[in-house]
Design a protein around this motif. Structure first.
Motif, PDB file in Angstrom:
ATOM      1  N   ARG A   1      -4.664  32.322 -18.003  1.00 11.41           N
ATOM      2  CA  ARG A   1      -5.792  31.625 -17.371  1.00 11.41           C
ATOM      3  C   ARG A   1      -6.500  32.629 -16.450  1.00 11.41           C
ATOM      4  O   ARG A   1      -5.834  33.421 -15.771  1.00 11.41           O
ATOM      5  N   PHE A   2      -7.859  32.625 -16.466  1.00 12.49           N
ATOM      6  CA  PHE A   2      -8.575  33.512 -15.539  1.00 12.49           C
ATOM      7  C   PHE A   2      -9.761  32.779 -14.929  1.00 12.49           C
ATOM      8  O   PHE A   2     -10.180  31.724 -15.439  1.00 12.49           O
ATOM      9  N   ASP A   3     -10.320  33.367 -13.845  1.00 16.27           N
ATOM     10  CA  ASP A   3     -11.441  32.716 -13.154  1.00 16.27           C
ATOM     11  C   ASP A   3     -12.775  33.412 -13.396  1.00 16.27           C
ATOM     12  O   ASP A   3     -13.763  32.776 -13.718  1.00 16.27           O
ATOM     13  N   THR A   4     -12.829  34.744 -13.261  1.00 18.46           N
ATOM     14  CA  THR A   4     -14.131  35.425 -13.347  1.00 18.46           C
ATOM     15  C   THR A   4     -14.186  36.371 -14.540  1.00 18.46           C
ATOM     16  O   THR A   4     -13.156  36.852 -15.030  1.00 18.46           O
ATOM     17  N   GLU A   5     -15.442  36.660 -14.957  1.00 15.82           N
ATOM     18  CA  GLU A   5     -15.660  37.589 -16.074  1.00 15.82           C
ATOM     19  C   GLU A   5     -15.055  38.959 -15.766  1.00 15.82           C
ATOM     20  O   GLU A   5     -14.398  39.572 -16.618  1.00 15.82           O
ATOM     21  N   ALA A   6     -15.258  39.426 -14.537  1.00 17.26           N
ATOM     22  CA  ALA A   6     -14.747  40.755 -14.164  1.00 17.26           C
ATOM     23  C   ALA A   6     -13.227  40.788 -14.271  1.00 17.26           C
ATOM     24  O   ALA A   6     -12.638  41.778 -14.751  1.00 17.26           O
ATOM     25  N   GLU A   7     -12.608  39.701 -13.870  1.00 15.54           N
ATOM     26  CA  GLU A   7     -11.140  39.615 -13.938  1.00 15.54           C
ATOM     27  C   GLU A   7     -10.683  39.694 -15.409  1.00 15.54           C
ATOM     28  O   GLU A   7      -9.725  40.406 -15.738  1.00 15.54           O
ATOM     29  N   ALA A   8     -11.379  38.992 -16.282  1.00 15.19           N
ATOM     30  CA  ALA A   8     -10.993  38.982 -17.706  1.00 15.19           C
ATOM     31  C   ALA A   8     -11.160  40.362 -18.322  1.00 15.19           C
ATOM     32  O   ALA A   8     -10.296  40.822 -19.088  1.00 15.19           O
ATOM     33  N   ILE A   9     -12.263  41.027 -17.991  1.00 13.43           N
ATOM     34  CA  ILE A   9     -12.493  42.361 -18.578  1.00 13.43           C
ATOM     35  C   ILE A   9     -11.445  43.348 -18.087  1.00 13.43           C
ATOM     36  O   ILE A   9     -10.888  44.134 -18.867  1.00 13.43           O
ATOM     37  N   ALA A  10     -11.141  43.283 -16.792  1.00 11.84           N
ATOM     38  CA  ALA A  10     -10.135  44.204 -16.252  1.00 11.84           C
ATOM     39  C   ALA A  10      -8.788  43.965 -16.927  1.00 11.84           C
ATOM     40  O   ALA A  10      -8.094  44.911 -17.321  1.00 11.84           O
ATOM     41  N   ALA A  11      -8.422  42.710 -17.111  1.00  7.50           N
ATOM     42  CA  ALA A  11      -7.130  42.402 -17.743  1.00  7.50           C
ATOM     43  C   ALA A  11      -7.150  42.837 -19.212  1.00  7.50           C
ATOM     44  O   ALA A  11      -6.184  43.427 -19.713  1.00  7.50           O
ATOM     45  N   ALA A  12      -8.264  42.562 -19.896  1.00  2.83           N
ATOM     46  CA  ALA A  12      -8.361  42.914 -21.320  1.00  2.83           C
ATOM     47  C   ALA A  12      -8.202  44.424 -21.515  1.00  2.83           C
ATOM     48  O   ALA A  12      -7.558  44.876 -22.465  1.00  2.83           O
TER      49      ALA A  12
ATOM     50  N   VAL B   1     -20.368  42.126 -22.021  1.00  2.00           N
ATOM     51  CA  VAL B   1     -18.928  42.178 -22.301  1.00  2.00           C
ATOM     52  C   VAL B   1     -18.640  43.092 -23.503  1.00  2.00           C
ATOM     53  O   VAL B   1     -17.666  43.843 -23.500  1.00  2.00           O
ATOM     54  N   SER B   2     -19.532  43.055 -24.514  1.00  2.00           N
ATOM     55  CA  SER B   2     -19.333  43.956 -25.673  1.00  2.00           C
ATOM     56  C   SER B   2     -19.271  45.407 -25.204  1.00  2.00           C
ATOM     57  O   SER B   2     -18.475  46.209 -25.705  1.00  2.00           O
ATOM     58  N   GLU B   3     -20.158  45.745 -24.258  1.00  2.00           N
ATOM     59  CA  GLU B   3     -20.200  47.138 -23.792  1.00  2.00           C
ATOM     60  C   GLU B   3     -19.013  47.477 -22.892  1.00  2.00           C
ATOM     61  O   GLU B   3     -18.579  48.617 -22.838  1.00  2.00           O
ATOM     62  N   ALA B   4     -18.469  46.470 -22.211  1.00  2.00           N
ATOM     63  CA  ALA B   4     -17.399  46.747 -21.237  1.00  2.00           C
ATOM     64  C   ALA B   4     -16.008  46.824 -21.875  1.00  2.00           C
ATOM     65  O   ALA B   4     -15.107  47.460 -21.321  1.00  2.00           O
ATOM     66  N   LEU B   5     -15.831  46.191 -23.026  1.00  2.00           N
ATOM     67  CA  LEU B   5     -14.490  46.173 -23.620  1.00  2.00           C
ATOM     68  C   LEU B   5     -14.156  47.532 -24.242  1.00  2.00           C
ATOM     69  O   LEU B   5     -14.964  48.102 -24.984  1.00  2.00           O
TER      70      LEU B   5
END
Ligand code: NAP
Length: 485
Positions: A397-408, A430-434
């Motif tokens: 479970r996550f809260d923010t987009e930044a948190e999800a990208i960092a975890a991914a 998000v495509s560019e950040a992954l």
């Protein structure tokens, strides 16, 4: 009994320089059906000397194969494609018998693999060099694109009919020759491709298949000086050791290695699309794919709805023998695979995760495992750090987009990633950040022969498929001609 329309497609022999060898005097690989335990057949193990002979044959066959006009090579490769399509049902029976995946998935894999032969039969004719702008009127400068030479390929068991065409088709189209070592669990798919190669008119020595002990055959392929390129698909651990070995003779290497794909479901996603995409990505081939979603991050606002819908879909998956018409999930490849899945689930439960669906070996026994959903998963668990390679969907479970990208991105791997959203700005961001070689947006299935497939970080080097895939089997030669006038 496989009940093949053409029983000669089940080759219990290795292929060296155009000759089938049914007894190498070096023992046999017993190939069993993971769904039933029945013996599918026996393949003789190549000796080191036979591996060397296959390499030398490939080297002898190289000048005439590479000198053929591209259109001729193209016609042979196109015939190979047509024969695969013609025999798709028999090939799928062989694949399901030795690997376990449902028959419909096996058929799909074979047609996907065949598409690489079709694609590269066409691309063979479009491998162009360049004429450069010279710095002086008296000079002409050219760039030739030439076949790299004799190639070695080592392939895994999870997609035996797709991983080989991704290598063999562009290599042969570019004018290279190839010696292949297929996985010991699934050699019959490879050998059937060898039989069809011969029927298509691939000349002796251009494509050889040496099944056998990885340490012996694989070692020779990685170190023999005549091999100019080693293309490998498999685990990161084995890939790393092959790179080290190949460095002794400075071979070009292509490495399609392990993954640990994140799949992110944002609050604004369509739940039905996200669930369908997650099932497609996570449960194809019982979760035994390099690009399958290994970690599923779900935003807090959609979490409970998504988990409920995913659990319903997972609980409905039909487990059984891949040859049964309604089977959606076959057995895992072997006991080691089941042990790893159990280890990952136990570790997650110890650290506070909960089982929402499944979680144990299936009542069918053998290597069948219940499709599983875990909730309350965190980054410290093994399911987050390592490739599970089984039918387990761990939900974070996550809260923010930044948190999800960092975890991914918090992994050494970088093969595939997926996310689900209806926000166009987020699609780009998000495509560019992954940090992965492949990104699926609102889909769990991205593979297509015309797209470059491959990973970054510890997931590998190089690309397969598309025009980039054939370039990987070529070298550029710069020719500078002086005193032209
Ligand atoms: P693996 O254990 O690395 O084996 C792959 C191939 O390497 C097999 O042919 C194997 O032969 C051979 N091999 C093993 N040890 C060797 C050695 N010391 N020297 C030379 N060859 C050796 O991988 P796997 O378990 O078959 O496949 C699963 C892995 O492949 C996963 O990590 C998955 O993510 C990865 N994979 C990646 C992609 C991609 O495109 N990135 C695609 C599919 C799979 P034997 O079978 O005889 O042991």
């Amino acid at each position: 009994m496989l009940e093949l329309n053409d029983p000669t497609l089940l080759k219990q022999a290795i292929l060296v320089g155009g000759e089938w060898i049914a007894n190498t005097g070096h023992g046999f690989i017993d190939v069993t059906n993971p769904a039933t335990g029945a013996l599918v057949g026996r393949v003789p193990k190549a000796t080191r000397a036979m591996t060397v002979a296959a390499i030398e044959n490939a080297s002898q066959a190289l000048p005439s194969w590479s000198a053929r006009p591209a259109a001729e090579r193209s016609r042979i490769i196109r015939r190979w494609h047509d024969l695969i399509v013609e025999h798709v049902d028999d090939l799928a029976r062989i694949l399901t018998a030795e690997q376990g995946k449902p028959f419909a998935e096996a058929r799909g894999e074979i047609l996907y693999g065949a598409a690489f032969f079709e694609w590269y039969a066409e691309d063979a004719k479009r491998l162009y060099g360049e004429v450069l702008q010279a710095p002086a009127a008296s000079r002409r400068m050219l760039v030739l694109r030439q076949p790299i030479g004799v190639c070695a390929a080592i392939t895994p068991w999870n997609f035996p009919m797709a991983m080989i065409p991704r290598k063999a088709a562009p290599a042969l189209a570019a004018g290279c020759t190839m010696v292949l070592k297929p996985a010991s669990a699934t050699p019959f798919s490879a050998l059937a491709l060898g039989e069809l190669a011969q029927r298509a008119g691939v000349p002796a020595g251009v494509f050889s298949i040496v099944a056998g002990a990885a340490a012996e055959v694989g070692d020779e392929l990685a170190t023999h000086p005549l091999i100019r390129k080693l293309t490998f698909t498999g685990s990161t651990e084995v890939g790393r050791s092959l790179m080290e070995k190949a460095s002794g003779t400075i071979k070009k290497v292509a490495m399609e290695l392990g993954g640990n794909a994140p799949l992110i479901v944002f609050d604004d996603a369509d739940v039905d699309v996200a669930v369908a995409g997650t099932i497609a990505s996570k449960f194809r081939n019982m979760g035994q794919t390099c690009v399958c979603a290994n970690r599923i991050y779900v935003q807090a606002g959609i979490h409970d709805r998504f988990v409920a819908a995913l659990c319903d879909a997972v609980a409905a998956l039909k487990v059984g023998d891949g040859m049964a018409a309604d089977t959606q999930q076959g057995p895992l490849i072997d006991d080691h695979a089941v042990a790893k899945v159990e280890e990952h689930i136990e570790d997650a439960l110890r650290q506070g995760a909960r089982i929402a669906v499944g979680g144990k070996r299936h009542a069918l026994g053998r290597t069948f495992f219940e499709p599983t959903v875990l909730t309350g998963v965190t980054q410290t668990m093994k399911v987050s750090r390592e490739e599970t390679f089984g039918p387990v969907a761990p939900i974070f479970r996550f809260d923010t987009e930044a948190e999800a990208i960092a975890a991914a991105n918090d992994t050494e791997f970088g093969l595939a990633s997926y996310f689900f959203t209806r926000d166009n700005a987020r699609v780009w961001r998000v495509s560019e950040a992954l940090e992965t070689g492949i990104v699926g947006v609102n889909t769990g299935a991205t593979s297509f022969e015309g797209a470059p497939f491959g990973g970054i970080k510890a997931s590998g080097i190089g690309r397969e498929g598309s025009t980039h895939g054939i370039e990987e089997f070529t070298e550029l030669k710069y020719v500078c001609i002086a005193e032209i006038c």
